[in-house]
Design an enzyme around this catalytic site. Sequence first.
Site, PDB file in Angstrom:
ATOM      1  N   ARG A 275       3.824   8.058  -0.664  1.00 28.29           N
ATOM      2  CA  ARG A 275       5.071   9.006  -0.954  1.00 28.29           C
ATOM      3  C   ARG A 275       6.427   8.528  -0.206  1.00 28.29           C
ATOM      4  O   ARG A 275       7.430   8.908  -0.650  1.00 28.29           O
ATOM      5  CB  ARG A 275       4.998  10.315  -1.021  1.00 28.29           C
ATOM      6  CG  ARG A 275       3.793  10.834  -2.397  1.00 28.29           C
ATOM      7  CD  ARG A 275       4.025  12.211  -2.536  1.00 28.29           C
ATOM      8  NE  ARG A 275       3.220  13.094  -1.552  1.00 28.29           N
ATOM      9  CZ  ARG A 275       3.812  14.056  -0.597  1.00 28.29           C
ATOM     10  NH1 ARG A 275       5.179  13.920  -0.594  1.00 28.29           N
ATOM     11  NH2 ARG A 275       3.152  14.532   0.185  1.00 28.29           N
TER      12      ARG A 275
ATOM     13  N   MET B 130       3.473  10.395   6.734  1.00 28.41           N
ATOM     14  CA  MET B 130       2.776   9.475   5.727  1.00 28.41           C
ATOM     15  C   MET B 130       2.789   8.085   6.376  1.00 28.41           C
ATOM     16  O   MET B 130       3.777   7.433   6.956  1.00 28.41           O
ATOM     17  CB  MET B 130       3.696   9.512   4.309  1.00 28.41           C
ATOM     18  CG  MET B 130       3.722  10.697   3.587  1.00 28.41           C
ATOM     19  SD  MET B 130       2.028  10.781   2.348  1.00 28.41           S
ATOM     20  CE  MET B 130       2.532  12.258   1.655  1.00 28.41           C
TER      21      MET B 130
ATOM     22  N   TYR C 114       0.866  -1.427  -0.012  1.00 30.14           N
ATOM     23  CA  TYR C 114       0.027  -0.118   0.015  1.00 30.14           C
ATOM     24  C   TYR C 114       1.032   1.153   0.022  1.00 30.14           C
ATOM     25  O   TYR C 114       1.029   1.994   0.956  1.00 30.14           O
ATOM     26  CB  TYR C 114      -0.985   0.072   1.122  1.00 30.14           C
ATOM     27  CG  TYR C 114      -2.185   0.761   0.962  1.00 30.14           C
ATOM     28  CD1 TYR C 114      -3.057  -0.174  -0.204  1.00 30.14           C
ATOM     29  CD2 TYR C 114      -2.593   1.856   1.099  1.00 30.14           C
ATOM     30  CE1 TYR C 114      -4.448   0.604  -0.493  1.00 30.14           C
ATOM     31  CE2 TYR C 114      -3.865   2.585   0.750  1.00 30.14           C
ATOM     32  CZ  TYR C 114      -4.669   1.725  -0.081  1.00 30.14           C
ATOM     33  OH  TYR C 114      -5.749   2.424  -0.587  1.00 30.14           O
TER      34      TYR C 114
ATOM     35  N   HIS D 179       7.435   5.505   0.693  1.00 25.56           N
ATOM     36  CA  HIS D 179       7.866   4.534   0.228  1.00 25.56           C
ATOM     37  C   HIS D 179       8.829   5.003  -1.210  1.00 25.56           C
ATOM     38  O   HIS D 179       9.658   4.731  -1.431  1.00 25.56           O
ATOM     39  CB  HIS D 179       7.085   3.571   0.127  1.00 25.56           C
ATOM     40  CG  HIS D 179       6.188   2.710   0.877  1.00 25.56           C
ATOM     41  ND1 HIS D 179       5.143   2.815   1.266  1.00 25.56           N
ATOM     42  CD2 HIS D 179       6.664   2.067   1.997  1.00 25.56           C
ATOM     43  CE1 HIS D 179       4.695   2.345   2.447  1.00 25.56           C
ATOM     44  NE2 HIS D 179       5.805   1.792   2.739  1.00 25.56           N
TER      45      HIS D 179
END
Length: 285
Positions: free
Chosen positions: A33, A182, A30, A35
């Site tokens: 940004r 995030m 999933y 990652h």
Amino acid sequence: MKIIHSIQELRQTLRPLRSGTIGFVPTMGYLHRGHQSLMDRARQECDTVVVSVFVNPLQFGPNEDYDRYPRDLERDAAIAEAAGVDYLFAPSVDEMYPSESLTTVTLRQITEPLCGASRPGHFDGVATVVTKLFHIVQPDKAYFGLKDAQQVAVIQQMTEDLNFPVEIVPCPTVREPDGLAMSSRNVYLSPEERQQATVLYRALRAAKEQIEAGTLTRAADVTAFLEKEIRTQPLADIDYVQVLTYPRLEPIDRLKNERIIMAVAVRFGSTRLIDNLILPEEGDR
């Protein structure tokens, strides 16, 4: 970009590429940004980039969100391909754990505070799966986000203790414009929870200002300050707020020149979020 599901195929694919640098980004999928920033860094620094997508059951407790953890391999593949990833490794649980494993990788001390106290066995699962992935991919560099700063410290310690031939590359936390870190779990938040969750980063920044001004000089005072700030939001249910040395994660009394982490874990509804600030920050040096 090629998607690979089997350990054997990934090893065969990577074997002729080992004369160059292999960068590895382990994830539970999933992708967001945060990652992407890890993939971008790996792409800049390595000849070959491998990303794994595997929701590891070993690191979830019996009452945690393993079953509902968001999964969307097609979406993840599109993001990884756009980031220039060469290989997406997406094994099944049976591929990673074909039979009951009798081996667990366990670290002492560094895994005991923070999330280690709140989630017993969590870091055993993390260390075990990362060890397996390192053996499978055999990367030269592995990229981890500092939003999970305790995880980074654990992996760095494990890599050093066990002489893994891999460089661990910690990367900065990527945040929404309003400061929320995030996280794949952010999708669980209702609009009201999402709005109130922004208190975490605001509180951490405010605490940093108080430390720099000399108003807060003891870890206990910083903890009390953070708890008070976070509790201004009625939906915030604090799991922990702690100030420790970093990366050893040892208790500290007076704040002097040691590197420290201010770490928080807070539930908003059924969603548990973590965040942290490590001082001094890169820009402070």
